[in-house]
Design an enzyme around this catalytic site. Structure first.
Site, PDB file in Angstrom:
ATOM      1  CB  SER A  35      46.677  16.548 -82.106  1.00 19.08           C
ATOM      2  OG  SER A  35      45.707  17.129 -81.262  1.00 19.08           O
ATOM      3  CD  GLU A  40      40.648  27.237 -76.220  1.00 21.76           C
ATOM      4  OE1 GLU A  40      39.909  27.482 -75.253  1.00 21.76           O
ATOM      5  OE2 GLU A  40      41.233  26.170 -76.366  1.00 21.76           O
ATOM      6  CG  HIS A  52      40.647  17.800 -82.823  1.00 18.29           C
ATOM      7  ND1 HIS A  52      41.516  18.747 -83.300  1.00 18.29           N
ATOM      8  CD2 HIS A  52      41.402  16.922 -82.120  1.00 18.29           C
ATOM      9  CE1 HIS A  52      42.737  18.469 -82.897  1.00 18.29           C
ATOM     10  NE2 HIS A  52      42.694  17.364 -82.176  1.00 18.29           N
TER      11      HIS A  52
END
Lengths: 327, 243
Positions: A51, A72, A123
């Protein structure tokens, strides 16, 4: 409703009739335009198949797109390396990882070096789709607001997100853009003015006013709807769209505080250190006002993807404004 | 890179001694920490700045230059002295170490020193070197015109971010990335063997698709050979472990 800012004329239709669009889609379109405008724009993404994808840009410019998978922590340092080579990297990471897990890297990589890396919190807030509970990012504003030289943007809908992304690419410094994952109501149009660092009045721009509302992100929609309902009750509410949280449009905030003396803040993040705190820091010094803060007050995210957060729905916003109005 | 003949080695030895004198005469009066670490890399920096690196002190922003990414920035005293000797700024400025606005700061600061491309102070520069190499590949495909040398210490391998970078560089086959890792087996707090173990480190790098070499950092010829090999490796980044 303000005529000069050309808001969506369907904004006061039933919610079902108001067009819904993912702010992420607006960002994706904006990134493609930014990429068209400047060949230095590149994108890093943890997993484009999911997403947090940047599908339009990645499809048009595959050579300027880099998939970092779930590495990350290093992702922001990799982006810094790219920026020192003249690139303008947009870094997409979901969930609490950004900002959160990587705060040290953001500090070292971005604002210490003042490089034009753009952090995309795709998000953010409580409307984070399938990312619930501990994966929700509602501490982001408090974390990243403390970093100097950082510009923070919270577009109110997909159309404003497109504009914000294009302008963010033009800033010679780090930018954080936050938006939720789910679809939200379209508030603005292509003609609505947008400028980084400028807050626009989206409801009741002229005339007398009783209470001022400062909203950020997609909650501007709820703020406008609440203001319209209260208008019918005789409570005059002015709504300011604080699309740039930092640097704040001090003139607009102080003007609203002076005009009303009563300010309600609506934000989709922790109220501790969040948008309300930023506004209060300004008003406390220049135009002290009675304030109410609507947001995640010392709680973790509880959205299940369908139900609105109890504090930020239209009814609760109206109740809070009424309560402050009679003070 | 030119062959390192005996006359060139003698020239480098002279420069290396001069740089050490610059350090002891100008910098150590202000900074007493990390002096031995700094002295230990002078030979290596001399080899880089006066033989290996493609650079121009008169044009520190030259786009086609090689890059040195100093992760172990506590050894910046050696970097300052070497850069001054190479002509990046007057050697007299070394006396202004740490003074506000001066070129040599506590940690390399790009606002004050031309030739520094990033501020540092926190570890994790290997990830940044990976990003620089990938950005170069975006512009120039897989060329061998430019190399990226990242100097780091073995204790940094205890930090997880570096392993993300090692994995990424191997996956991306960054042939023009060369990591030079000092192995002194000691860190603040004691011997490395008593802290977080990282052996078998050679196997780990090879598993991540790196070419692994060993060299002596104070031996110009040995170090030059290792760098020469690194420059000719195909489709792999190279790590040179130095004692």
């Amino acid at each position: 409703m303000s005529k000069e800012i050309y808001l969506n004329p369907k904004i006061f239709s039933n919610t079902e009739e108001t067009e819904q669009l993912s702010i992420h889609q607006g960002f994706d379109e904006g990134l493609l335009i930014a990429g068209d405008n400047d060949e230095r724009v590149v994108a890093l993404c943890s997993d484009p198949t999911r997403s947090e994808k940047v599908s339009l840009f990645a499809k048009e410019y595959p050579g300027r797109f880099f998939k970092n998978d779930l590495a990350e922590e290093s992702m922001f340092s990799v982006a810094l390396g790219m920026a020192t080579m003249g690139k303008i990297p947009f870094v997409l990471l979901p969930k609490l990882f950004s900002p959160g897990k990587n705060c040290e890297q953001i500090k070292a990589a971005m604002y210490c070096n003042n490089v034009p890396v753009k952090i995309i919190g795709s998000h953010s807030g409580v409307f984070a789709g399938s990312y619930k509970g501990t994966l929700q990012t509602i501490e982001d504003i408090a974390l990243i607001r403390s970093m100097s030289q950082m510009t923070i943007l919270a577009p109110c809908d997909a159309i404003e997100a497109q504009k914000a992304t294009v302008y963010a690419a033009q800033i010679d410094g780090p930018v954080y853009i936050r938006f939720p994952q789910e679809e939200t109501s379209i508030i603005t149009t292509d003609e609505t003015p947008f400028e980084i660092g400028k807050a626009e009045v989206f409801f009741r721009p002229d005339g007398d006013v009783d209470v001022g509302v400062i909203a950020s992100g997609h909650l501007v929609y709820n703020a406008i709807r609440a203001a319209k309902d209260l208008d019918d009750e005789g409570v005059r509410v002015r709504v300011l769209n604080l699309s740039t949280i930092k640097p704040m449009d001090i003139d607009a905030v102080v003007k609203l505080g002076t005009q009303t003396g009563k300010i309600v803040i609506i934000e989709e993040c922790q109220t501790v250190g969040g948008v309300g705190s930023a506004v209060a820091e300004v008003l406390a010094q220049i135009a002290p006002a009675k304030m109410r803060f609507i947001g995640a007050c010392d709680m973790s995210g509880i959205s299940d993807g369908r139900m609105p957060h109890p504090g930020i729905d239209i009814e609760n916003i109206k109740n809070t404004i009424r309560e402050l109005y009679v003070q | 890179m030119n062959y390192l003949h005996s006359d060139k080695i003698k020239e480098l030895e002279v420069k290396s001694d001069e740089i050490r004198k610059l350090m002891t005469g100008n910098l150590f009066a202000v900074e007493q920490e990390c002096t031995t670490c700094s002295l230990g890399v002078v030979d290596f920096l001399t080899l880089l700045y006066f033989h290996v690196l493609k650079h121009d002190p008169k044009d520190p922003e030259w786009k086609e230059r090689d890059r040195l990414i100093l992760s172990s920035d506590h050894i910046c005293l050696a970097l300052y002295a070497t850069m001054a000797h190479a002509g990046y700024f007057p050697v007299e400025k070394l006396k202004t170490l740490r003074k506000f606005g001066s070129r040599p700061q506590d940690y390399p600061t790009r606002a004050f020193l031309p030739g520094i491309k990033k501020n540092s102070g926190l570890l994790g520069s290997l990830s940044q070197a990976v990003g620089m190499t990938i950005a170069d590949r975006m512009d120039h495909k897989r060329s061998r015109d430019k190399f990226f040398y990242c100097l780091l210490g073995d204790k940094e391998l205890q930090e997880d971010q570096n392993w993300e970078a090692i994995s990424l560089a191997g996956r991306e086959q960054l042939h023009n990335l060369v990591a030079i890792i000092g192995r002194n087996n000691i860190q603040t707090g004691g011997l490395k063997e008593n802290t977080i173990p990282f052996e078998p480190v050679v196997d780990k790098f090879e598993e991540f698709n790196w070419h692994v070499l060993n060299a002596s950092i104070n031996d110009f010829d040995d170090m030059d050979n290792a760098i020469g090999q690194a420059q000719s490796v195909f489709a792999k980044p190279t790590v040179i472990f130095v004692q």
